[in-house]
Enzyme design. Structure first.
Site, PDB file in Angstrom:
ATOM      1  N   LYS A 157       0.832  -1.213   0.000  1.00  0.00           N
ATOM      2  CA  LYS A 157       0.000   0.000   0.000  1.00  0.00           C
ATOM      3  C   LYS A 157       0.857   1.250   0.000  1.00  0.00           C
ATOM      4  CE  LYS A 157      -4.513  -1.428   1.579  1.00  0.00           C
ATOM      5  NZ  LYS A 157      -5.628  -1.268   2.521  1.00  0.00           N
ATOM      6  N   LYS A 193      -4.459 -10.185  -7.229  1.00  0.00           N
ATOM      7  CA  LYS A 193      -5.694 -10.382  -6.466  1.00  0.00           C
ATOM      8  C   LYS A 193      -6.832  -9.512  -7.026  1.00  0.00           C
ATOM      9  CE  LYS A 193      -6.514  -8.227  -2.579  1.00  0.00           C
ATOM     10  NZ  LYS A 193      -6.681  -7.683  -1.230  1.00  0.00           N
ATOM     11  N   LYS A 221     -11.235  -4.288  -4.982  1.00  0.00           N
ATOM     12  CA  LYS A 221     -12.206  -3.217  -5.230  1.00  0.00           C
ATOM     13  C   LYS A 221     -11.520  -1.902  -5.591  1.00  0.00           C
ATOM     14  CE  LYS A 221     -13.648  -3.511  -0.337  1.00  0.00           C
ATOM     15  NZ  LYS A 221     -12.507  -3.541   0.519  1.00  0.00           N
TER      16      LYS A 221
END
Ligand code: TYM
Length: 345
Positions: free
Chosen positions: A127, A209, A212
């Protein structure tokens, strides 16, 4: 049997029930990955355990959110829980920021989590690589808040996808460390991560992966996507140059479609291979698309109905916050007492 006796028996049964906690961030529209990796297992375990399912809005702000969208996604995530079949009568459904004890316990547990441990979290590394302009302290201490979520409710089991395994292990480490210093305080939780569906991959890049936050809308299927959109996305799914439907190393796209199909139909990989023997990828992709679209249709219908009734959703939030708050307060007081904080009566 008298009514009292029945109630007493019920109470004993309930006391023995183990507890489950899990949560989903309202940081976007929920995907098939969230459904298969998390919500489907929430449902599966719902009758057998005492379950708390949370919308973790405090986790979502580690990445910048547009306030109106965060608010909308919070209502939507709760509505999706209910539309998927998690009834607020049988489960405690609530919003994280409505129970202040999460943030309080998180501060305390942060003093029992090591800098080195947090630095090793792969999700933090990923992230921060994707958000280089906003590597905030919340992003770093995110797993501590997640540990607080779980330990606050003395959860025995935590259903999650494989991407949360490392965070869960840290929650166990923190619990064991705290118990080691102060005596038994927290239940040390186990993960519930079934093999099939623990990591649903992107349809556009099957080595990544399904997420969203993907900027490529063809990479993910949203639980709320229209049937045509779902079928189109599956028809365009990236596969390989082989043409036999079989589960094998290197066939990431087909393996992913097989695990999605298996999750919706309950069929084993062998059964799927036999079903599509002699048929091409085109037939298989269409079958997966139609199966997923049919499976999600009732959820979308119920979701649309629930979203017209905000006051009902707010009453669920309120009830959930009260129920969760009572349990949370019990653990927080216990922890504060052990630490030596002065408790006022
Ligand atoms: P989040 O919001 O990213 O995802 C919610 C749940 O969905 C699972 N999941 C997937 N499973 C399979 N394949 C995928 N492609 C996929 N994408 C997401 C995740 O593993 C997760 O179970 N930190 C958590 C939220 C959280 C939490 C908690 C979970 C906060 N506190 C306490 C459990 C217990 C997260 O970001 O999940």
């Amino acid at each position: 049997m008298s009514e009292d006796k029945i109630n007493a028996t019920e109470n004993i049964k309930n006391e023995k029930k183990k507890r489950i906690f899990s949560g989903i961030q309202p940081s976007g529209t929920l995907t098939l990955g969230n459904y298969i990796g998390a919500i489907r297992n929430f449902l599966l375990l719902s009758g057998e355990y005492d379950c708390l399912y949370c919308v973790v809005d405090e986790h979502a702000i580690t990445v910048r959110q547009v306030p109106a969208e965060l608010r909308r996604h919070t209502y939507e995530t709760l509505a999706i829980y209910i539309a998927c079949g998690l009834s607020p009568e049988e489960n405690i459904l609530f919003i994280q920021s409505h129970v202040h004890q999460h943030a309080e316990l998180s501060w305390i547990l942060g003093c029992y989590a090591m800098f080195g441990e947090l630095s090793r979290m792969t999700q933090f590394k990923d992230k921060s690589a994707n958000n280089s302009e906003n590597i905030n302290a919340g992003l770093f201490t995110y797993p501590v808040l997640m540990a607080a979520d779980i330990l606050l409710y003395q959860a025995d089991l935590v259903p999650v996808g494989i991407d949360q395994k490392q965070h869960l292990e840290l929650a166990r480490t923190i619990a064991e460390r705290f118990n080691g210093i102060y005596g038994d305080t927290f239940v040390v939780p186990d993960g519930y991560i079934p093999e099939v569906g623990m990591k649903i991959m992107s349809l556009a890049e099957p080595t990544k992966k399904m997420s969203k936050s993907d900027t490529n809308v063809n990479g993910y299927v949203a639980i709320l996507d229209e049937p045509d959109t779902i079928i189109r996305k599956f028809r365009r799914a990236v596969t390989d140059s082989d043409s036999t439907v079989r589960y094998a190393e290197g066939k990431d796209g087909i393996n992913n479609l097989m695990s999605i199909y298996s999750s919706f139909t309950g069929k084993s990989y062998n059964e799927i291979e036999s079903e599509f023997e002699g048929k091409g990828y085109g037939d298989f992709k269409t079958a997966v698309g139609e199966t997923v679209s049919d499976g999600l249709k009732p959820i979308r219908t119920e979701f649309n109905r629930l979203m017209t009734d905000k006051s009902y959703l707010e009453s669920v939030m309120k009830q959930g916050a009260e129920q969760a708050g009572r349990l949370a307060e019990r653990t927080l007081k216990k922890v504060q007492k052990k630490l030596g904080f002065v408790l006022l009566k």
